[in-house]
Design a protein around this motif. Structure first.
Motif, PDB file in Angstrom:
ATOM      1  N   PHE A  70       0.821  -1.217   0.000  1.00  0.00           N
ATOM      2  CA  PHE A  70       0.000   0.000   0.000  1.00  0.00           C
ATOM      3  C   PHE A  70       0.852   1.264   0.000  1.00  0.00           C
ATOM      4  O   PHE A  70       0.399   2.322  -0.448  1.00  0.00           O
ATOM      5  CB  PHE A  70      -1.056   0.004   1.116  1.00  0.00           C
ATOM      6  N   GLU A  71       2.100   1.176   0.450  1.00  0.00           N
ATOM      7  CA  GLU A  71       2.982   2.335   0.352  1.00  0.00           C
ATOM      8  C   GLU A  71       3.315   2.632  -1.107  1.00  0.00           C
ATOM      9  O   GLU A  71       3.389   3.806  -1.514  1.00  0.00           O
ATOM     10  CB  GLU A  71       4.258   2.095   1.157  1.00  0.00           C
ATOM     11  N   ALA A  72       3.502   1.589  -1.919  1.00  0.00           N
ATOM     12  CA  ALA A  72       3.736   1.796  -3.352  1.00  0.00           C
ATOM     13  C   ALA A  72       2.510   2.435  -4.006  1.00  0.00           C
ATOM     14  O   ALA A  72       2.646   3.317  -4.874  1.00  0.00           O
ATOM     15  CB  ALA A  72       4.065   0.467  -4.022  1.00  0.00           C
ATOM     16  N   LEU A  73       1.313   2.022  -3.597  1.00  0.00           N
ATOM     17  CA  LEU A  73       0.094   2.624  -4.136  1.00  0.00           C
ATOM     18  C   LEU A  73      -0.017   4.088  -3.712  1.00  0.00           C
ATOM     19  O   LEU A  73      -0.405   4.951  -4.509  1.00  0.00           O
ATOM     20  CB  LEU A  73      -1.127   1.845  -3.649  1.00  0.00           C
ATOM     21  N   ARG A  74       0.321   4.372  -2.473  1.00  0.00           N
ATOM     22  CA  ARG A  74       0.253   5.763  -1.993  1.00  0.00           C
ATOM     23  C   ARG A  74       1.189   6.661  -2.780  1.00  0.00           C
ATOM     24  O   ARG A  74       0.804   7.756  -3.217  1.00  0.00           O
ATOM     25  CB  ARG A  74       0.607   5.832  -0.505  1.00  0.00           C
ATOM     26  N   ARG A  75       2.413   6.223  -2.966  1.00  0.00           N
ATOM     27  CA  ARG A  75       3.385   7.029  -3.696  1.00  0.00           C
ATOM     28  C   ARG A  75       2.940   7.256  -5.142  1.00  0.00           C
ATOM     29  O   ARG A  75       3.106   8.348  -5.695  1.00  0.00           O
ATOM     30  CB  ARG A  75       4.754   6.354  -3.659  1.00  0.00           C
ATOM     31  N   GLY A  76       2.355   6.221  -5.751  1.00  0.00           N
ATOM     32  CA  GLY A  76       1.833   6.387  -7.101  1.00  0.00           C
ATOM     33  C   GLY A  76       0.697   7.392  -7.144  1.00  0.00           C
ATOM     34  O   GLY A  76       0.586   8.185  -8.087  1.00  0.00           O
ATOM     35  N   GLY A  77      -0.161   7.393  -6.120  1.00  0.00           N
ATOM     36  CA  GLY A  77      -1.247   8.362  -6.058  1.00  0.00           C
ATOM     37  C   GLY A  77      -0.740   9.785  -5.899  1.00  0.00           C
ATOM     38  O   GLY A  77      -1.293  10.722  -6.499  1.00  0.00           O
ATOM     39  N   VAL A  78       0.289   9.973  -5.087  1.00  0.00           N
ATOM     40  CA  VAL A  78       0.875  11.308  -4.911  1.00  0.00           C
ATOM     41  C   VAL A  78       1.454  11.810  -6.232  1.00  0.00           C
ATOM     42  O   VAL A  78       1.253  12.978  -6.612  1.00  0.00           O
ATOM     43  CB  VAL A  78       1.957  11.277  -3.813  1.00  0.00           C
ATOM     44  N   ARG A  79       2.163  10.936  -6.944  1.00  0.00           N
ATOM     45  CA  ARG A  79       2.739  11.341  -8.237  1.00  0.00           C
ATOM     46  C   ARG A  79       1.645  11.717  -9.233  1.00  0.00           C
ATOM     47  O   ARG A  79       1.760  12.712  -9.958  1.00  0.00           O
ATOM     48  CB  ARG A  79       3.609  10.219  -8.798  1.00  0.00           C
ATOM     49  N   MET A  80       0.572  10.926  -9.278  1.00  0.00           N
ATOM     50  CA  MET A  80      -0.520  11.230 -10.200  1.00  0.00           C
ATOM     51  C   MET A  80      -1.173  12.558  -9.849  1.00  0.00           C
ATOM     52  O   MET A  80      -1.462  13.384 -10.726  1.00  0.00           O
ATOM     53  CB  MET A  80      -1.552  10.107 -10.166  1.00  0.00           C
ATOM     54  N   ALA A  81      -1.443  12.771  -8.551  1.00  0.00           N
ATOM     55  CA  ALA A  81      -2.080  14.017  -8.122  1.00  0.00           C
ATOM     56  C   ALA A  81      -1.206  15.218  -8.470  1.00  0.00           C
ATOM     57  O   ALA A  81      -1.708  16.245  -8.961  1.00  0.00           O
ATOM     58  CB  ALA A  81      -2.357  13.959  -6.623  1.00  0.00           C
ATOM     59  N   ASP A  82       0.082  15.124  -8.221  1.00  0.00           N
ATOM     60  CA  ASP A  82       0.991  16.229  -8.537  1.00  0.00           C
ATOM     61  C   ASP A  82       1.018  16.510 -10.038  1.00  0.00           C
ATOM     62  O   ASP A  82       1.025  17.667 -10.472  1.00  0.00           O
ATOM     63  CB  ASP A  82       2.405  15.911  -8.043  1.00  0.00           C
ATOM     64  N   MET A  83       1.034  15.454 -10.839  1.00  0.00           N
ATOM     65  CA  MET A  83       1.084  15.629 -12.290  1.00  0.00           C
ATOM     66  C   MET A  83      -0.181  16.324 -12.800  1.00  0.00           C
ATOM     67  O   MET A  83      -0.106  17.257 -13.596  1.00  0.00           O
ATOM     68  CB  MET A  83       1.241  14.271 -12.975  1.00  0.00           C
ATOM     69  N   VAL A  84      -1.348  15.880 -12.327  1.00  0.00           N
ATOM     70  CA  VAL A  84      -2.606  16.498 -12.761  1.00  0.00           C
ATOM     71  C   VAL A  84      -2.693  17.934 -12.275  1.00  0.00           C
ATOM     72  O   VAL A  84      -3.085  18.843 -13.019  1.00  0.00           O
ATOM     73  CB  VAL A  84      -3.808  15.670 -12.254  1.00  0.00           C
ATOM     74  N   GLY A  85      -2.310  18.177 -11.011  1.00  0.00           N
ATOM     75  CA  GLY A  85      -2.376  19.522 -10.469  1.00  0.00           C
ATOM     76  C   GLY A  85      -1.475  20.501 -11.187  1.00  0.00           C
ATOM     77  O   GLY A  85      -1.839  21.662 -11.401  1.00  0.00           O
ATOM     78  N   LEU A  86      -0.290  20.047 -11.579  1.00  0.00           N
ATOM     79  CA  LEU A  86       0.653  20.916 -12.281  1.00  0.00           C
ATOM     80  C   LEU A  86       0.278  21.093 -13.747  1.00  0.00           C
ATOM     81  O   LEU A  86       0.455  22.167 -14.315  1.00  0.00           O
ATOM     82  CB  LEU A  86       2.074  20.348 -12.174  1.00  0.00           C
ATOM     83  N   SER A  87      -0.256  20.049 -14.370  1.00  0.00           N
ATOM     84  CA  SER A  87      -0.584  20.113 -15.794  1.00  0.00           C
ATOM     85  C   SER A  87      -1.868  20.885 -16.059  1.00  0.00           C
ATOM     86  O   SER A  87      -1.995  21.554 -17.092  1.00  0.00           O
ATOM     87  CB  SER A  87      -0.715  18.699 -16.370  1.00  0.00           C
TER      88      SER A  87
END
Length: 265
Positions: A70-87
């Motif tokens: 679940f830590e790998a899933l969390r980190r993937g979610g943070v990366r996705m959120a950052d990418m969408v927020g910045l883009s």
């Protein structure tokens, strides 16, 4: 000539489900529920490894099961959120979109790999009112459910959920909501079926505070958590802080390296 072992697709799915459920049941439980001031996330946790974390401004993540998965899933979610927020825009980052992504990821892992993830996760987003709060439960096989204001995860989720179902009040104050969450988690696991009294050392607690602008996630620890567990209110200033942000660049840090200068000569 050796005969190949055959198992029907239905049997394979049942075996994978049983394997994942047993792995999740070995861990300690967690609950997420709405209250008057936002969303409360509470996990029974006696380690320094975190089951509850911030994903984005108004979004939090809670999980039970195997930590590395679940830590790998969390980190993937943070990366996705950052990418969408910045883009695009920070308002385009939603719990629903993250839940859909987790659903696809866990569903593919469950169907296409030999070993499923032994995890159950919650993606929560705080709204302007309790009615606008969103809680999504995603299970090991990629199933997703929109929970109505409260949820329990882990091996004893049904028993804990029954306690929450009888007494959950979305208009309750934080002290009342935390008391209910602690009591629900302590209702199982005691000697001879007796309830347990959980202390601040056994709980990991965080809130999504709807009254705070920007980052709503606050982690409750130390004296603030002890006070709240004693049914006493805590001021907003003492409620808790956000998780540490990346450090700012140090002043006077060189912008060019000696190696680049040597290359130019």
């Amino acid at each position: 000539m050796a005969m190949q072992f055959y198992a029907s697709p239905e049997q394979v799915q049942r075996d994978r489900s049983e394997y994942a459920r047993k792995g999740i049941a070995r861990g300690r439980s967690a609950v997420v529920l709405t209250y008057e001031g936002g969303v409360l996330l509470v996990a029974e946790n006696i380690t320094t490894l975190r089951k509850i974390s911030e994903i984005y401004d108004k979004i939090a993540f809670a999980a039970v099961g195997r930590y590395n998965e679940f830590e790998a899933l969390r980190r993937g979610g943070v990366r996705m959120a950052d990418m969408v927020g910045l883009s695009y825009d920070r308002r385009d980052v939603t719990a629903r979109a993250l839940a859909n992504t987790y659903t696809q990821t866990l569903g593919a892992i469950f169907s296409e790999t030999q070993k499923p993830y032994e995890v159950e996760i919650c993606v929560a987003q705080v709204g302007a009112t309790p009615a606008a709060d969103e809680l999504y439960r995603i299970t090991y096989d990629g199933s997703v459910m929109d929970e109505p204001g409260f949820m329990a995860m882990g091996g004893q989720a049904e028993a804990i959920g029954n306690v929450l179902r009888d007494r959950h009040d979305p208009t309750a104050e934080l002290t009342v909501a935390l008391s209910l969450a602690s009591e629900a988690l302590g209702s199982i696991g005691g000697e001879n079926g007796q309830p347990r009294q959980l202390t601040d050392k056994q709980l990991e607690v965080a809130v999504l505070d709807r009254r705070r602008p920007g980052r709503a996630f606050r982690r409750l620890t130390g004296a603030a958590l002890t006070t709240l567990l004693g049914h006493e209110a805590v001021s907003d200033a003492d409620l808790g802080e956000v998780d540490a942000a990346p450090p700012a660049p140090a002043e006077g840090k060189p912008t060019e390296s000696a190696a680049s200068e040597d290359t130019e000569k």
